[in-house]
Design a protein around this motif. Structure first.
Motif, PDB file in Angstrom:
ATOM      1  N   PRO A  98      10.003-105.758 -50.904  1.00  0.00           N
ATOM      2  CA  PRO A  98      10.934-104.909 -51.646  1.00  0.00           C
ATOM      3  C   PRO A  98      10.685-103.404 -51.528  1.00  0.00           C
ATOM      4  CG  PRO A  98       9.251-105.771 -53.101  1.00  0.00           C
ATOM      5  CD  PRO A  98       8.980-106.371 -51.744  1.00  0.00           C
ATOM      6  N   GLU A  99       9.542-103.022 -50.985  1.00  0.00           N
ATOM      7  CA  GLU A  99       9.188-101.592 -50.980  1.00  0.00           C
ATOM      8  C   GLU A  99      10.195-100.784 -50.186  1.00  0.00           C
ATOM      9  OE1 GLU A  99       5.989-104.244 -51.818  1.00  0.00           O
ATOM     10  OE2 GLU A  99       7.079-104.057 -49.917  1.00  0.00           O
ATOM     11  N   GLY A 100      10.662 -99.698 -50.803  1.00  0.00           N
ATOM     12  CA  GLY A 100      11.619 -98.820 -50.144  1.00  0.00           C
ATOM     13  C   GLY A 100      13.068 -99.207 -50.367  1.00  0.00           C
ATOM     14  N   TYR A 101      13.274-100.298 -51.104  1.00  0.00           N
ATOM     15  CA  TYR A 101      14.624-100.810 -51.353  1.00  0.00           C
ATOM     16  C   TYR A 101      14.856-100.987 -52.857  1.00  0.00           C
ATOM     17  CZ  TYR A 101      14.147-102.362 -46.473  1.00  0.00           C
ATOM     18  OH  TYR A 101      13.931-102.431 -45.117  1.00  0.00           O
ATOM     19  N   SER A 102      16.110-100.951 -53.245  1.00  0.00           N
ATOM     20  CA  SER A 102      16.511-101.375 -54.579  1.00  0.00           C
ATOM     21  C   SER A 102      17.849-102.095 -54.452  1.00  0.00           C
ATOM     22  CB  SER A 102      16.623-100.190 -55.541  1.00  0.00           C
ATOM     23  OG  SER A 102      17.621 -99.293 -55.099  1.00  0.00           O
ATOM     24  N   VAL A 103      18.270-102.765 -55.518  1.00  0.00           N
ATOM     25  CA  VAL A 103      19.519-103.521 -55.474  1.00  0.00           C
ATOM     26  C   VAL A 103      20.284-103.311 -56.774  1.00  0.00           C
ATOM     27  CG1 VAL A 103      18.785-105.330 -53.860  1.00  0.00           C
ATOM     28  CG2 VAL A 103      18.346-105.590 -56.320  1.00  0.00           C
ATOM     29  N   SER A 104      21.546-103.680 -56.704  1.00  0.00           N
ATOM     30  CA  SER A 104      22.416-103.596 -57.870  1.00  0.00           C
ATOM     31  C   SER A 104      23.367-104.779 -57.849  1.00  0.00           C
ATOM     32  CB  SER A 104      23.209-102.293 -57.843  1.00  0.00           C
ATOM     33  OG  SER A 104      24.186-102.277 -58.852  1.00  0.00           O
ATOM     34  N   ARG A 105      23.492-105.424 -59.018  1.00  0.00           N
ATOM     35  CA  ARG A 105      24.476-106.504 -59.133  1.00  0.00           C
ATOM     36  C   ARG A 105      25.195-106.339 -60.479  1.00  0.00           C
ATOM     37  NH1 ARG A 105      23.883-112.977 -58.312  1.00  0.00           N
ATOM     38  NH2 ARG A 105      26.114-113.374 -57.975  1.00  0.00           N
ATOM     39  N   GLU A 106      26.246-105.576 -60.438  1.00  0.00           N
ATOM     40  CA  GLU A 106      27.045-105.292 -61.634  1.00  0.00           C
ATOM     41  C   GLU A 106      28.144-106.332 -61.837  1.00  0.00           C
ATOM     42  OE1 GLU A 106      26.436-102.855 -63.921  1.00  0.00           O
ATOM     43  OE2 GLU A 106      24.581-102.568 -62.778  1.00  0.00           O
ATOM     44  N   LYS A 107      28.580-106.938 -60.748  1.00  0.00           N
ATOM     45  CA  LYS A 107      29.590-108.002 -60.817  1.00  0.00           C
ATOM     46  C   LYS A 107      29.075-109.201 -60.047  1.00  0.00           C
ATOM     47  CE  LYS A 107      33.648-105.033 -61.249  1.00  0.00           C
ATOM     48  NZ  LYS A 107      34.989-104.719 -60.716  1.00  0.00           N
TER      49      LYS A 107
END
Lengths: 114, 113
Positions: free
Chosen positions: A61-70
């Motif tokens: 996961p290093e250096g990354y992020s995620v988003s799950r709004e839907k």
């Protein structure tokens, strides 16, 4: 025809840029995944999500992020792109509790960081 | 250590023959194993799943076996065709691994006309 759609097939970004990779699925799947695939290293899990607003770290996961709004959308964010993040990025989804369906993958985004 | 291994060397066979690909694992007790096909530059496509209590699963020209004693799965394509040329990936699900699939590196298959 059910599908997972990734927003770009090819992407070229500069070092230090913030990069957004979008993934949308139309199968009402609960589970969504982001992988990167490199020669000799295979598929490596970056992040995954089992529900809206939920996220769990994968193996790299290093250096990354995620988003799950839907439920249908899972975004991968490279906070500050580096050349070692040049890779094929694959999004996948699967239905919860129905493993016999397997994972459905998108066509991939080939990201080059220069 | 825990490992999942597939033949790293490409498999070349003649059209019409049976292709057999191997997936070996160590130090896992998988609940099930999946096989995928991947074409160059594309995402993997799911083919078959076999559970730990199943010895064999078939789908059209595809057959998968699962031997938990040998810790091995074999993937067979009968009456192979040039269109079967691709990389084939195995992935196992180990309940103790936070519900994640563990992937092999894949074996490249070339079916020659």
């Amino acid at each position: 025809d059910v599908k997972v759609t990734q927003s770009s097939r090819y992407l070229v970004k500069r070092t230090g840029e913030k990069v957004f990779l979008e993934c949308v699925q139309d199968m009402d799947h609960e589970n969504m995944f982001w992988y990167r695939q490199d020669p000799g290293l295979g598929l490596r899990l970056i992040y995954f999500s089992y529900d809206v607003k939920m996220k769990e770290k994968g193996d790299i996961p290093e250096g990354y992020s995620v988003s799950r709004e839907k439920k249908e959308r899972f975004s991968l964010i490279l906070e500050s792109a580096s050349t070692n993040q040049t890779s094929m990025y694959l999004c996948a989804s699967s239905p919860f509790g129905r493993e016999s369906y397997g994972y459905t993958f998108g066509s991939g985004t080939r990201l080059t960081v220069v | 250590s825990q490992k999942i291994e597939q033949n790293s060397e490409a498999l070349n066979i003649q059209e019409g023959k049976t292709a057999t690909l191997t997936c070996n694992y160590t130090n896992y007790s998988p609940a099930y194993l999946q096989w995928y096909r991947q074409d160059p530059g594309r995402g993997p496509v799911f083919l078959l799943l076999i559970r730990e209590n199943e010895k064999e699963k078939r789908k059209e020209r595809l057959k998968v076996t699962f031997d938990t004693t040998l810790k091995q799965s074999l993937f067979h394509i009968t009456a192979s065709q040039p269109a079967d040329s691709a990389t084939y990936l195995c992935a196992l699900y180990n309940a103790g691994n936070n519900r994640k699939l563990i992937w092999g590196l894949g074996t490249s298959l070339a079916v020659n006309p």
